[in-house]
Design a protein around this motif. Structure first.
Motif, PDB file in Angstrom:
ATOM      1  N   ASP A  15       0.855  -1.193   0.000  1.00 50.92           N
ATOM      2  CA  ASP A  15       0.000   0.000   0.000  1.00 50.92           C
ATOM      3  C   ASP A  15       0.893   1.245   0.000  1.00 50.92           C
ATOM      4  O   ASP A  15       1.480   1.603   1.030  1.00 50.92           O
ATOM      5  CB  ASP A  15      -0.904  -0.028   1.240  1.00 50.92           C
ATOM      6  CG  ASP A  15      -1.908   1.099   1.279  1.00 50.92           C
ATOM      7  OD1 ASP A  15      -1.577   2.241   0.897  1.00 50.92           O
ATOM      8  OD2 ASP A  15      -3.042   0.843   1.737  1.00 50.92           O
ATOM      9  N   ILE A  16       0.981   1.894  -1.147  1.00 55.48           N
ATOM     10  CA  ILE A  16       1.864   3.061  -1.303  1.00 55.48           C
ATOM     11  C   ILE A  16       1.483   4.205  -0.380  1.00 55.48           C
ATOM     12  O   ILE A  16       2.353   4.854   0.208  1.00 55.48           O
ATOM     13  CB  ILE A  16       1.878   3.518  -2.783  1.00 55.48           C
ATOM     14  CG1 ILE A  16       2.776   2.593  -3.607  1.00 55.48           C
ATOM     15  CG2 ILE A  16       2.339   4.955  -2.931  1.00 55.48           C
ATOM     16  CD1 ILE A  16       4.262   2.696  -3.318  1.00 55.48           C
ATOM     17  N   GLU A  34       6.185   9.770  -7.651  1.00 52.67           N
ATOM     18  CA  GLU A  34       6.087  10.012  -9.083  1.00 52.67           C
ATOM     19  C   GLU A  34       5.769   8.695  -9.767  1.00 52.67           C
ATOM     20  O   GLU A  34       6.374   7.659  -9.451  1.00 52.67           O
ATOM     21  CB  GLU A  34       7.403  10.585  -9.616  1.00 52.67           C
ATOM     22  CG  GLU A  34       7.327  11.008 -11.054  1.00 52.67           C
ATOM     23  CD  GLU A  34       8.601  11.708 -11.527  1.00 52.67           C
ATOM     24  OE1 GLU A  34       8.515  12.417 -12.536  1.00 52.67           O
ATOM     25  OE2 GLU A  34       9.650  11.537 -10.909  1.00 52.67           O
ATOM     26  N   PHE A  35       4.806   8.712 -10.655  1.00 53.22           N
ATOM     27  CA  PHE A  35       4.377   7.519 -11.397  1.00 53.22           C
ATOM     28  C   PHE A  35       3.896   6.401 -10.476  1.00 53.22           C
ATOM     29  O   PHE A  35       4.051   5.218 -10.778  1.00 53.22           O
ATOM     30  CB  PHE A  35       5.501   6.997 -12.304  1.00 53.22           C
ATOM     31  CG  PHE A  35       6.063   8.017 -13.250  1.00 53.22           C
ATOM     32  CD1 PHE A  35       5.281   8.583 -14.252  1.00 53.22           C
ATOM     33  CD2 PHE A  35       7.378   8.425 -13.118  1.00 53.22           C
ATOM     34  CE1 PHE A  35       5.793   9.534 -15.116  1.00 53.22           C
ATOM     35  CE2 PHE A  35       7.909   9.376 -13.986  1.00 53.22           C
ATOM     36  CZ  PHE A  35       7.111   9.932 -14.986  1.00 53.22           C
ATOM     37  N   ILE A  48      16.083   5.678  -2.269  1.00 54.45           N
ATOM     38  CA  ILE A  48      15.587   4.307  -2.221  1.00 54.45           C
ATOM     39  C   ILE A  48      14.197   4.291  -2.841  1.00 54.45           C
ATOM     40  O   ILE A  48      13.333   5.080  -2.467  1.00 54.45           O
ATOM     41  CB  ILE A  48      15.544   3.792  -0.771  1.00 54.45           C
ATOM     42  CG1 ILE A  48      16.959   3.817  -0.185  1.00 54.45           C
ATOM     43  CG2 ILE A  48      14.937   2.393  -0.700  1.00 54.45           C
ATOM     44  CD1 ILE A  48      17.018   3.710   1.305  1.00 54.45           C
ATOM     45  N   LEU A  49      14.002   3.381  -3.784  1.00 56.43           N
ATOM     46  CA  LEU A  49      12.727   3.252  -4.468  1.00 56.43           C
ATOM     47  C   LEU A  49      11.800   2.336  -3.674  1.00 56.43           C
ATOM     48  O   LEU A  49      12.209   1.267  -3.220  1.00 56.43           O
ATOM     49  CB  LEU A  49      12.954   2.654  -5.858  1.00 56.43           C
ATOM     50  CG  LEU A  49      11.710   2.447  -6.713  1.00 56.43           C
ATOM     51  CD1 LEU A  49      11.125   3.789  -7.127  1.00 56.43           C
ATOM     52  CD2 LEU A  49      12.062   1.611  -7.929  1.00 56.43           C
ATOM     53  N   VAL A  50      10.565   2.763  -3.493  1.00 57.96           N
ATOM     54  CA  VAL A  50       9.532   1.941  -2.850  1.00 57.96           C
ATOM     55  C   VAL A  50       8.409   1.808  -3.876  1.00 57.96           C
ATOM     56  O   VAL A  50       7.877   2.806  -4.338  1.00 57.96           O
ATOM     57  CB  VAL A  50       9.021   2.577  -1.543  1.00 57.96           C
ATOM     58  CG1 VAL A  50       7.932   1.726  -0.920  1.00 57.96           C
ATOM     59  CG2 VAL A  50      10.180   2.774  -0.558  1.00 57.96           C
ATOM     60  N   TYR A  51       8.107   0.577  -4.227  1.00 63.01           N
ATOM     61  CA  TYR A  51       7.139   0.348  -5.296  1.00 63.01           C
ATOM     62  C   TYR A  51       5.999  -0.552  -4.824  1.00 63.01           C
ATOM     63  O   TYR A  51       6.172  -1.378  -3.940  1.00 63.01           O
ATOM     64  CB  TYR A  51       7.826  -0.251  -6.524  1.00 63.01           C
ATOM     65  CG  TYR A  51       8.596  -1.522  -6.254  1.00 63.01           C
ATOM     66  CD1 TYR A  51       7.996  -2.773  -6.405  1.00 63.01           C
ATOM     67  CD2 TYR A  51       9.920  -1.470  -5.830  1.00 63.01           C
ATOM     68  CE1 TYR A  51       8.704  -3.938  -6.145  1.00 63.01           C
ATOM     69  CE2 TYR A  51      10.633  -2.620  -5.570  1.00 63.01           C
ATOM     70  CZ  TYR A  51      10.022  -3.853  -5.738  1.00 63.01           C
ATOM     71  OH  TYR A  51      10.719  -5.000  -5.473  1.00 63.01           O
ATOM     72  N   PRO A  52       4.808  -0.371  -5.420  1.00 66.32           N
ATOM     73  CA  PRO A  52       3.660  -1.178  -5.017  1.00 66.32           C
ATOM     74  C   PRO A  52       3.720  -2.575  -5.632  1.00 66.32           C
ATOM     75  O   PRO A  52       4.174  -2.744  -6.768  1.00 66.32           O
ATOM     76  CB  PRO A  52       2.476  -0.394  -5.569  1.00 66.32           C
ATOM     77  CG  PRO A  52       3.018   0.319  -6.765  1.00 66.32           C
ATOM     78  CD  PRO A  52       4.455   0.626  -6.427  1.00 66.32           C
ATOM     79  N   LYS A  53       3.271  -3.538  -4.851  1.00 66.24           N
ATOM     80  CA  LYS A  53       3.173  -4.911  -5.332  1.00 66.24           C
ATOM     81  C   LYS A  53       1.953  -5.514  -4.649  1.00 66.24           C
ATOM     82  O   LYS A  53       1.991  -5.813  -3.463  1.00 66.24           O
ATOM     83  CB  LYS A  53       4.453  -5.687  -4.989  1.00 66.24           C
ATOM     84  CG  LYS A  53       4.510  -7.051  -5.614  1.00 66.24           C
ATOM     85  CD  LYS A  53       5.904  -7.639  -5.424  1.00 66.24           C
ATOM     86  CE  LYS A  53       6.023  -8.953  -6.150  1.00 66.24           C
ATOM     87  NZ  LYS A  53       5.626 -10.082  -5.356  1.00 66.24           N
TER      88      LYS A  53
END
Length: 129
Positions: A15-16, A34-35, A48-53
């Motif tokens: 959950d972003i 962003e995006f 550090i990139l945090v991405y939804p999964k």
């Protein structure tokens, strides 16, 4: 090939918006979005990139370590912000959840997605849960 590339690390969350709130409000990091991806901006220029999964499974190891000058003060501050410190049977941790036996004093906690994070008093390697 990668000699002049600035690499960065990343990890997933389920959950972003919850992650954004936790990393910004609870931990006090500068966070940009962003995006549909978050970037955690760490002192010294690290990002550090945090991405939804959607089918995210939390990492069972420490994905992010925060070195601090005074671990007791850091643990107390995080506890006052609602952070709960993890307990691991294989480590003898004090009443605050700090492991002080080997290496630098360290305490583990999780983000809302269940990823393991730590605060540790000194730089260097530490035992992972």
């Amino acid at each position: 090939m990668f000699t002049n590339t600035k690499a960065f690390s990343g990890f997933a969350v389920d959950d972003i918006e919850r992650a954004k709130d936790f990393y910004h409000r609870t931990l006090g990091l500068r966070v940009t979005e962003e995006f549909g991806l978050l970037t955690l901006h760490i002192t010294g220029g690290t990002e550090i990139l945090v991405y939804p999964k959607p089918d995210h499974t939390p990492a069972s190891f420490t994905v992010l370590n925060f070195p601090v000058d005074d671990i007791d003060r850091a643990v107390d501050e995080l506890t006052s912000r609602g952070v709960r410190f993890e307990r691991y049977e294989q480590f003898e941790q004090d009443e605050k959840g700090v492991f002080r036996q080997e290496g630098p004093p360290i305490a583990w906690f999780t983000d809302p997605a269940g990823n393991v994070l730590s605060v540790l008093q000194a730089a260097g390697p530490h035992p992972a849960p």
